[in-house]
Motif scaffolding. Sequence first.
Motif, PDB file in Angstrom:
ATOM      1  N   LEU A 187       0.826  -1.210   0.000  1.00 56.03           N
ATOM      2  CA  LEU A 187       0.000   0.000   0.000  1.00 56.03           C
ATOM      3  C   LEU A 187       0.860   1.260   0.000  1.00 56.03           C
ATOM      4  CD1 LEU A 187      -2.824  -1.007   2.521  1.00 56.03           C
ATOM      5  CD2 LEU A 187      -3.000  -0.814   0.044  1.00 56.03           C
ATOM      6  N   SER A 188       1.935   1.268   0.797  1.00 52.79           N
ATOM      7  CA  SER A 188       2.756   2.482   0.922  1.00 52.79           C
ATOM      8  C   SER A 188       3.705   2.671  -0.254  1.00 52.79           C
ATOM      9  CB  SER A 188       3.553   2.455   2.234  1.00 52.79           C
ATOM     10  OG  SER A 188       4.401   1.311   2.283  1.00 52.79           O
ATOM     11  N   GLY A 189       4.401   1.593  -0.655  1.00 51.17           N
ATOM     12  CA  GLY A 189       5.441   1.724  -1.683  1.00 51.17           C
ATOM     13  C   GLY A 189       4.957   1.594  -3.107  1.00 51.17           C
ATOM     14  N   ILE A 190       3.850   0.892  -3.318  1.00 45.55           N
ATOM     15  CA  ILE A 190       3.326   0.703  -4.674  1.00 45.55           C
ATOM     16  C   ILE A 190       2.133   1.624  -4.906  1.00 45.55           C
ATOM     17  CG2 ILE A 190       2.459  -0.940  -6.367  1.00 45.55           C
ATOM     18  CD1 ILE A 190       5.280  -1.559  -5.382  1.00 45.55           C
ATOM     19  N   THR A 191       1.090   1.471  -4.085  1.00 43.49           N
ATOM     20  CA  THR A 191      -0.145   2.232  -4.316  1.00 43.49           C
ATOM     21  C   THR A 191       0.033   3.711  -4.006  1.00 43.49           C
ATOM     22  OG1 THR A 191      -1.397   0.263  -3.670  1.00 43.49           O
ATOM     23  CG2 THR A 191      -2.608   2.334  -3.839  1.00 43.49           C
ATOM     24  N   ILE A 192       0.364   4.043  -2.758  1.00 40.92           N
ATOM     25  CA  ILE A 192       0.419   5.450  -2.340  1.00 40.92           C
ATOM     26  C   ILE A 192       1.520   6.204  -3.071  1.00 40.92           C
ATOM     27  CG2 ILE A 192       0.869   7.013  -0.399  1.00 40.92           C
ATOM     28  CD1 ILE A 192      -0.507   4.982   1.410  1.00 40.92           C
ATOM     29  N   TYR A 193       2.744   5.668  -3.062  1.00 41.39           N
ATOM     30  CA  TYR A 193       3.863   6.383  -3.691  1.00 41.39           C
ATOM     31  C   TYR A 193       3.611   6.615  -5.174  1.00 41.39           C
ATOM     32  CZ  TYR A 193       8.345   7.261  -5.873  1.00 41.39           C
ATOM     33  OH  TYR A 193       9.346   7.795  -6.653  1.00 41.39           O
ATOM     34  N   ALA A 206      11.824  14.695  -3.271  1.00 43.28           N
ATOM     35  CA  ALA A 206      13.190  14.588  -2.754  1.00 43.28           C
ATOM     36  C   ALA A 206      13.259  14.706  -1.234  1.00 43.28           C
ATOM     37  CB  ALA A 206      14.077  15.642  -3.404  1.00 43.28           C
ATOM     38  N   THR A 207      12.136  15.038  -0.583  1.00 40.52           N
ATOM     39  CA  THR A 207      12.132  15.073   0.884  1.00 40.52           C
ATOM     40  C   THR A 207      11.943  13.678   1.468  1.00 40.52           C
ATOM     41  OG1 THR A 207       9.727  15.467   0.992  1.00 40.52           O
ATOM     42  CG2 THR A 207      11.159  17.403   0.915  1.00 40.52           C
ATOM     43  N   ALA A 208      11.699  12.667   0.640  1.00 38.55           N
ATOM     44  CA  ALA A 208      11.489  11.297   1.126  1.00 38.55           C
ATOM     45  C   ALA A 208      12.643  10.804   2.003  1.00 38.55           C
ATOM     46  CB  ALA A 208      11.259  10.352  -0.051  1.00 38.55           C
ATOM     47  N   PRO A 209      13.922  11.037   1.624  1.00 31.09           N
ATOM     48  CA  PRO A 209      15.009  10.584   2.501  1.00 31.09           C
ATOM     49  C   PRO A 209      14.973  11.233   3.891  1.00 31.09           C
ATOM     50  CG  PRO A 209      15.853  11.056   0.314  1.00 31.09           C
ATOM     51  CD  PRO A 209      14.448  11.568   0.345  1.00 31.09           C
ATOM     52  N   LEU A 210      14.556  12.500   3.962  1.00 40.05           N
ATOM     53  CA  LEU A 210      14.457  13.151   5.266  1.00 40.05           C
ATOM     54  C   LEU A 210      13.378  12.486   6.110  1.00 40.05           C
ATOM     55  CD1 LEU A 210      15.235  15.383   7.247  1.00 40.05           C
ATOM     56  CD2 LEU A 210      13.492  16.824   6.188  1.00 40.05           C
ATOM     57  N   PHE A 211      12.206  12.237   5.507  1.00 43.94           N
ATOM     58  CA  PHE A 211      11.137  11.569   6.242  1.00 43.94           C
ATOM     59  C   PHE A 211      11.577  10.171   6.681  1.00 43.94           C
ATOM     60  CE2 PHE A 211       8.225  14.444   3.704  1.00 43.94           C
ATOM     61  CZ  PHE A 211       7.875  15.222   4.791  1.00 43.94           C
ATOM     62  N   THR A 212      12.345   9.479   5.817  1.00 42.26           N
ATOM     63  CA  THR A 212      12.855   8.155   6.177  1.00 42.26           C
ATOM     64  C   THR A 212      13.780   8.253   7.386  1.00 42.26           C
ATOM     65  OG1 THR A 212      12.786   7.495   3.840  1.00 42.26           O
ATOM     66  CG2 THR A 212      14.087   6.121   5.325  1.00 42.26           C
ATOM     67  N   ALA A 213      14.687   9.245   7.346  1.00 40.26           N
ATOM     68  CA  ALA A 213      15.637   9.428   8.448  1.00 40.26           C
ATOM     69  C   ALA A 213      14.915   9.776   9.745  1.00 40.26           C
ATOM     70  CB  ALA A 213      16.635  10.524   8.091  1.00 40.26           C
ATOM     71  N   LEU A 214      13.913  10.662   9.669  1.00 36.60           N
ATOM     72  CA  LEU A 214      13.167  11.065  10.863  1.00 36.60           C
ATOM     73  C   LEU A 214      12.396   9.884  11.452  1.00 36.60           C
ATOM     74  CD1 LEU A 214      11.812  14.568   9.759  1.00 36.60           C
ATOM     75  CD2 LEU A 214      13.663  14.099  11.374  1.00 36.60           C
ATOM     76  N   LEU A 215      11.756   9.091  10.568  1.00 36.92           N
ATOM     77  CA  LEU A 215      11.029   7.912  11.039  1.00 36.92           C
ATOM     78  C   LEU A 215      11.978   6.885  11.657  1.00 36.92           C
ATOM     79  CD1 LEU A 215       8.394   7.302   8.202  1.00 36.92           C
ATOM     80  CD2 LEU A 215       7.906   7.851  10.587  1.00 36.92           C
ATOM     81  N   ALA A 216      13.146   6.696  11.011  1.00 33.24           N
ATOM     82  CA  ALA A 216      14.126   5.734  11.519  1.00 33.24           C
ATOM     83  C   ALA A 216      14.656   6.172  12.879  1.00 33.24           C
ATOM     84  CB  ALA A 216      15.285   5.596  10.527  1.00 33.24           C
ATOM     85  N   THR A 217      14.865   7.489  13.052  1.00 36.73           N
ATOM     86  CA  THR A 217      15.324   8.011  14.336  1.00 36.73           C
ATOM     87  C   THR A 217      14.244   7.872  15.401  1.00 36.73           C
ATOM     88  OG1 THR A 217      16.732   9.618  13.179  1.00 36.73           O
ATOM     89  CG2 THR A 217      16.283  10.038  15.511  1.00 36.73           C
ATOM     90  N   PHE A 218      13.003   8.207  15.028  1.00 35.85           N
ATOM     91  CA  PHE A 218      11.877   8.130  15.970  1.00 35.85           C
ATOM     92  C   PHE A 218      11.644   6.688  16.432  1.00 35.85           C
ATOM     93  CE2 PHE A 218       7.271   7.529  16.689  1.00 35.85           C
ATOM     94  CZ  PHE A 218       7.098   8.403  17.764  1.00 35.85           C
ATOM     95  N   LEU A 219      11.785   5.734  15.498  1.00 35.68           N
ATOM     96  CA  LEU A 219      11.572   4.320  15.820  1.00 35.68           C
ATOM     97  C   LEU A 219      12.836   3.649  16.367  1.00 35.68           C
ATOM     98  CD1 LEU A 219       9.440   3.338  12.689  1.00 35.68           C
ATOM     99  CD2 LEU A 219       8.611   3.770  15.016  1.00 35.68           C
ATOM    100  N   LYS A 220      13.909   4.457  16.523  1.00 36.18           N
ATOM    101  CA  LYS A 220      15.189   3.988  17.077  1.00 36.18           C
ATOM    102  C   LYS A 220      15.815   2.875  16.230  1.00 36.18           C
ATOM    103  CE  LYS A 220      13.938   5.290  21.795  1.00 36.18           C
ATOM    104  NZ  LYS A 220      13.760   4.867  23.206  1.00 36.18           N
ATOM    105  N   TRP A 271       6.713   6.627   0.343  1.00 32.38           N
ATOM    106  CA  TRP A 271       8.010   5.990   0.055  1.00 32.38           C
ATOM    107  C   TRP A 271       8.858   5.849   1.318  1.00 32.38           C
ATOM    108  CZ3 TRP A 271       9.467   2.983  -3.596  1.00 32.38           C
ATOM    109  CH2 TRP A 271      10.820   2.642  -3.703  1.00 32.38           C
ATOM    110  N   ALA A 272       8.824   6.853   2.194  1.00 35.22           N
ATOM    111  CA  ALA A 272       9.575   6.781   3.448  1.00 35.22           C
ATOM    112  C   ALA A 272       9.084   5.608   4.298  1.00 35.22           C
ATOM    113  CB  ALA A 272       9.425   8.093   4.219  1.00 35.22           C
ATOM    114  N   THR A 273       7.773   5.436   4.370  1.00 37.91           N
ATOM    115  CA  THR A 273       7.189   4.328   5.135  1.00 37.91           C
ATOM    116  C   THR A 273       7.583   2.986   4.530  1.00 37.91           C
ATOM    117  OG1 THR A 273       5.287   5.731   5.684  1.00 37.91           O
ATOM    118  CG2 THR A 273       5.033   3.358   6.015  1.00 37.91           C
ATOM    119  N   TYR A 274       7.513   2.900   3.200  1.00 35.47           N
ATOM    120  CA  TYR A 274       7.891   1.666   2.509  1.00 35.47           C
ATOM    121  C   TYR A 274       9.349   1.293   2.787  1.00 35.47           C
ATOM    122  CZ  TYR A 274       9.291  -1.404  -1.331  1.00 35.47           C
ATOM    123  OH  TYR A 274       9.812  -2.454  -2.063  1.00 35.47           O
ATOM    124  N   SER A 275      10.230   2.281   2.785  1.00 34.72           N
ATOM    125  CA  SER A 275      11.663   2.033   2.969  1.00 34.72           C
ATOM    126  C   SER A 275      11.954   1.363   4.306  1.00 34.72           C
ATOM    127  CB  SER A 275      12.440   3.349   2.869  1.00 34.72           C
ATOM    128  OG  SER A 275      12.276   3.923   1.594  1.00 34.72           O
TER     129      SER A 275
END
Length: 290
Positions: free
Chosen positions: A70-76, A97-111, A157-161
Amino acid sequence: MQFIGHFLAFASVFLWSSLYVCVKILLEVFTPLELLFLQFIIGYCFLLLICPRFLKSTPKEELYFILAGLSGITIYNLFLNLAMDYSKASNVSVIIATAPLFTALLATFLKIEKLSSVFFIAFTLCMGGIVLLSYEEGGFSLNPLGDGFALLSALGWATYSLLILKIMQKTNHLLLVTRRIIFYGILGMLPSFLFLEFSPNLELLLELNTALNLLFLSLFASGLCFVLWNHATLLIGAVKTNVYVYLTPIITIITAFFVLGEKLSILALFGAFLTLFGVILAESKFSKKP
């Protein structure tokens, strides 16, 4: 293994960006939903042909597959195509191009991963370069609907990653997992048929130019690239892999220069330099906390 991971991440982004020309041509004859559905159906059949086995999974694993689809195929992909229909390509490229930032923020938040302030300096450099790459004569024009679609696409895309990192750590069935995720992505598109136009003229596939572009897009962008990206994420992590997304505008502009004959300005070259410098900085050991 680190080198292989970086190579696979670059290869997938290179192919996705280069195939922008195919998307541009095909959106002239198909709607965003028609194109998306056709290309992923063909991509799914391609992966089924080369690996005709089926994946056994637990209910928990199946839930991860559904969310990734849903996140990487449908939504993105769906919101990206819709954004291109409503907003300027320059706006969309900057927001995606902000996708990497959202990925980094999510990865940091989820430790999952730890980042230092240097990473965010690198992000600023990359975004500054992308703005210069995307700048056109007359500047930028905002479209709340189109730009909103692009933002949803980047979040998808950030969620999918991060989901694919979790999935690939527990399985070595790369092709089977990718195909299962694409299957759920296709299912996720079905509700869109109630709101968006879907009546593809399949006779257009008899035209060689249309058929070849759709075939290339399906086999690479909707099949092979996802396999490469998923393996790269397993080898070097979600944040490092997503840094290569910053290179998308550079590769697209270079492809357009050689294939479509579009001009490359001094401003764009400077933007490319800033973006590349930002990518190198983001990949450096200084951007990661020990």
